[in-house]
Design an enzyme around this catalytic site. Structure first.
Site, PDB file in Angstrom:
ATOM      1  N   LYS A  59       0.802  -1.225   0.000  1.00  0.00           N
ATOM      2  CA  LYS A  59       0.000   0.000   0.000  1.00  0.00           C
ATOM      3  C   LYS A  59       0.837   1.278   0.000  1.00  0.00           C
ATOM      4  O   LYS A  59       0.421   2.299  -0.524  1.00  0.00           O
ATOM      5  CB  LYS A  59      -0.962   0.013   1.194  1.00  0.00           C
ATOM      6  CG  LYS A  59      -2.143  -0.928   1.015  1.00  0.00           C
ATOM      7  CD  LYS A  59      -3.213  -0.680   2.070  1.00  0.00           C
ATOM      8  CE  LYS A  59      -4.444  -1.519   1.823  1.00  0.00           C
ATOM      9  NZ  LYS A  59      -4.263  -2.932   2.209  1.00  0.00           N
TER      10      LYS A  59
ATOM     11  N   GLU B  22     -10.832   6.998   4.254  1.00  0.00           N
ATOM     12  CA  GLU B  22     -11.459   6.057   5.167  1.00  0.00           C
ATOM     13  C   GLU B  22     -10.526   4.857   5.298  1.00  0.00           C
ATOM     14  O   GLU B  22      -9.653   4.647   4.463  1.00  0.00           O
ATOM     15  CB  GLU B  22     -12.814   5.586   4.632  1.00  0.00           C
ATOM     16  CG  GLU B  22     -12.744   4.565   3.504  1.00  0.00           C
ATOM     17  CD  GLU B  22     -12.277   5.145   2.176  1.00  0.00           C
ATOM     18  OE1 GLU B  22     -12.316   6.382   2.009  1.00  0.00           O
ATOM     19  OE2 GLU B  22     -11.856   4.353   1.309  1.00  0.00           O
TER      20      GLU B  22
ATOM     21  N   SER C 151       1.726  -9.753  -1.048  1.00  0.00           N
ATOM     22  CA  SER C 151       1.389  -8.329  -0.899  1.00  0.00           C
ATOM     23  C   SER C 151       1.742  -7.745   0.459  1.00  0.00           C
ATOM     24  O   SER C 151       1.946  -6.543   0.578  1.00  0.00           O
ATOM     25  CB  SER C 151      -0.095  -8.118  -1.196  1.00  0.00           C
ATOM     26  OG  SER C 151      -0.899  -8.962  -0.396  1.00  0.00           O
TER      27      SER C 151
HETATM   28  C1  LIG Z   1      -5.080  -3.988   1.716  1.00  0.00           C
HETATM   29  C2  LIG Z   1      -4.355  -5.219   1.378  1.00  0.00           C
HETATM   30  C3  LIG Z   1      -4.756  -6.044   0.310  1.00  0.00           C
HETATM   31  C4  LIG Z   1      -5.997  -5.794  -0.494  1.00  0.00           C
HETATM   32  O1  LIG Z   1      -5.991  -4.649  -1.267  1.00  0.00           O
HETATM   33  P1  LIG Z   1      -5.861  -4.697  -2.848  1.00  0.00           P
HETATM   34  O2  LIG Z   1      -6.201  -3.324  -3.259  1.00  0.00           O
HETATM   35  O3  LIG Z   1      -6.830  -5.720  -3.356  1.00  0.00           O
HETATM   36  O4  LIG Z   1      -4.467  -5.082  -3.153  1.00  0.00           O
HETATM   37  C5  LIG Z   1      -3.993  -7.160   0.001  1.00  0.00           C
HETATM   38  N1  LIG Z   1      -2.890  -7.469   0.726  1.00  0.00           N
HETATM   39  C6  LIG Z   1      -2.485  -6.718   1.762  1.00  0.00           C
HETATM   40  C7  LIG Z   1      -1.280  -7.132   2.508  1.00  0.00           C
HETATM   41  C8  LIG Z   1      -3.195  -5.562   2.113  1.00  0.00           C
HETATM   42  O5  LIG Z   1      -2.777  -4.815   3.146  1.00  0.00           O
END
Ligand SMILES: *Cc1c(COP(=O)(O)O)cnc(C)c1O
Length: 413
Positions: free
Chosen positions: A105, A127, A394
Site C-alpha cells: 500500500k 477512510e 502483498s
Molecule cells: C489492503 C491489502 C490487500 C488488499 O488490497 P488490494 O487493493 O486488493 O491489493 C492485500 N494485501 C495486503 C497485505 C493488504 O494490506
C-alpha cells in the site's frame, strides 16, 4: 536495475484495450458517477495527475522515495522449499512484504501524497476498514509533511486498536464514525463529507484501484512498479517470462500492480484470487468477481455483491483487506475481455497456506496474501517443472498471528 523503476507515465505504452477511455471507462466499467458538487474537484485531481506524471521532478522524487525509503526494488524470491513440496511449477514470490510498513500500500500512498502536495493541499483524507490503508497513508503524510485525517467505523476502531494507535503516533487524526452500521461504508460517507466541504484544502486518498475516475488509473499506475520490477527480475533469473501470475484481489491494487506490466504479454496467464470465506453458497464470503453483478458503488460502475435493492451486501473474509463488496472496475473489464481469470479460495485453504508458507520458507504472509498462496498450492502441482509462477506476496503476516492462533483454537489445524 534502476531503469526498471523509471518510466512514468508508468503505463503509457500499454495497449489501448487496457486503458480507461476519456470518460474513465474500462469497457463497460468505471466512469465517475458522482454528485454534481464533486465533479469539479475530482476532475481537478485528474488534470493534476496528468500534469505531474510528465514532470521529471515529480517522477524523480517518487522514484527516490521508493528506493531510499520504501526499499525498492523488492526482492523476487525463488521459493525452493515450497516448490519442492508442491512438486510442479517453480514458484517465485514478489516480496512486497519487505517494503517499509510491510505491504504494497505504501507504493500508492506515497504517490498520492506527493500529488496532493503538488496540488497545494493541506490534508490527506481517507477512510479505512481494518486500518492498513490508514497506517500507510499516515506514514506517507508524516514523510511528505501533510496533515492526515482518517475516518474509521467505531466498530473497527474498537477491533483494530493497534492500528488506531499507530496512526495517532504517526500524527494522524482518527475520526470514529458513530452513525449507521458504524463500519467501513459509513466511514466512506463520513470522509467524503469532510472532503466535499473543503476540496481546496483536502486531497481524498483512495486506498485501492477503486472509486471514481481517475483513481483506478492513478493507483494502478503507482502500483505498476511491482510488475515492472518483477518482469526485469524474472528475465534476469530465468531468461524468460513466467507462465502464470497469481495475486489476491480485494479492491485489486496489488493484483493490478503485478499484472499491468504483463497484460500485453499474451503467453502469460493471469489469475486473481478472491475470498470464498466460509463457502460460496451462503453470504459469508467476498467473492465479488465470481458472484457479483454490475452496479454502482463509491463513485464507480463495477461488479458488486448487492442486495435486491442495489445496496452493497454485507461481506466476510478472514482477511480484513479483502472484505469489500466491490472491486476495481478494471478487474471487471479484464474478466470480460477474458484476459484475467478470477478464482476463489476458502478461509480454511487460506489458513493452510498461511501455515505452509511460514513452515516451509520461514515467511509469515498476510492473510490477504495467503489467498494467493492458497491458489498457488492448487495450481503448481498441475503444471510441469519447466513452468514458472510468480505470486504477489502483498504483505507480511505479523498483524495476523493472534487471529490465526484463535482461529486454530476454534477450528483445529
Ligand atoms: C489492503 C491489502 C490487500 C488488499 O488490497 P488490494 O487493493 O486488493 O491489493 C492485500 N494485501 C495486503 C497485505 C493488504 O494490506
Amino acid at each position: 536495475m534502476t531503469e526498471t523503476l523509471v518510466g512514468y507515465p508508468a503505463t503509457a505504452n500499454l495497449s489501448e484495450k487496457y486503458q480507461a477511455n476519456s470518460e474513465g471507462y474500462f469497457g463497460a466499467y468505471g466512469g465517475a458517477p458522482l454528485p454534481p458538487h464533486l465533479v469539479g474537484p475530482i476532475a481537478e485531481v485528474a488534470a493534476a495527475y496528468q500534469e505531474a506524471i510528465n514532470v521529471p521532478e515529480f517522477n524523480n522524487e517518487l522514484q527516490q522515495l521508493l528506493s531510499d525509503y520504501v526499499g525498492r526494488p523488492s526482492l523476487l524470491y525463488f521459493a525452493k522449499n515450497l516448490t519442492r513440496e508442491l512438486g510442479g511449477a517453480k514458484v517465485y514470490l514478489k516480496r512486497e512484504d519487505l517494503n517499509h510498513t510491510g505491504a504494497h500500500k505504501i507504493n500508492h500512498c506515497l504517490g498520492e501524497a506527493l500529488l496532493a502536495k503538488r496540488m497545494g493541499k493541506k490534508t490527506l483524507i481517507a477512510e479505512t476498514g481494518a486500518g492498513q490503508h490508514g497506517v500507510a497513508l499516515a506514514t506517507a503524510a508524516a514523510l511528505v509533511g501533510l496533515k492526515c485525517e482518517i475516518h474509521m467505523g467505531a466498530i473497527d476502531v474498537d477491533k483494530q486498536h493497534a492500528n488506531v494507535r499507530r496512526m495517532e503516533m504517526l500524527g494522524a487524526k482518527v475520526v470514529a464514525v458513530e452513525f449507521g452500521g458504524r463500519s467501513l461504508k459509513e466511514a466512506v460517507d463520513s470522509a467524503f463529507g469532510v472532503y466535499a466541504a473543503a476540496p481546496d484544502e483536502h486531497f481524498y486518498a483512495i486506498g485501492s484501484v477503486v472509486g471514481p475516475n481517475p483513481y483506478p488509473t492513478i493507483v494502478r499506475d503507482f502500483q505498476s512498479v511491482v510488475g515492472r520490477e518483477a518482469k526485469a527480475q524474472i528475465l534476469e533469473k530465468e531468461g524468460r517470462l513466467p507462465d502464470y501470475l497469481v495475486a489476491c484481489v480485494g479492491g485489486g491494487s496489488n493484483a493490478l500492480g503485478l499484472f499491468t506490466a504483463f497484460l500485453d504479454d499474451e503467453s502469460v496467464k493471469i489469475q486473481g484470487v478472491e475470498p470464498a470465506g466460509e463457502g460460496l453458497e451462503g453470504t459469508r464470503h467476498a467473492a465479488t468477481m465470481t458472484l457479483g453483478t454490475p452496479g454502482m458503488l463509491h463513485g464507480m460502475h463495477t461488479k458488486l455483491l448487492q442486495t435486491a435493492e442495489g445496496e452493497p451486501s454485507p461481506v466476510h473474509s478472514i482477511a480484513s483487506g479483502l472484505d469489500y463488496p466491490g472491486v476495481g472496475p478494471q478487474h471487471a473489464d479484464l474478466e470480460q475481455q477474458g484476459r484475467v481469470e478470477y478464482v476463489s479460495v476458502t478461509d480454511r485453504e487460506t489458513i493452510d497456506a498461511f501455515l505452509k508458507l511460514s513452515r516451509t520458507e520461514g515467511i509469515i504472509p498476510a492473510l490477504e496474501s495467503s489467498h494467493a498462496i492458497a491458489q498457488v498450492i492448487k495450481l503448481a502441482p498441475t503444471l510441469g517443472e519447466d513452468q514458472i509462477i510468480i505470486a504477489n506476496l502483498s504483505g507480511r503476516g505479523d498483524k495476523d498471528t493472534d487471529f490465526v492462533a484463535e482461529w486454530l483454537d476454534e477450528h483445529g489445524e
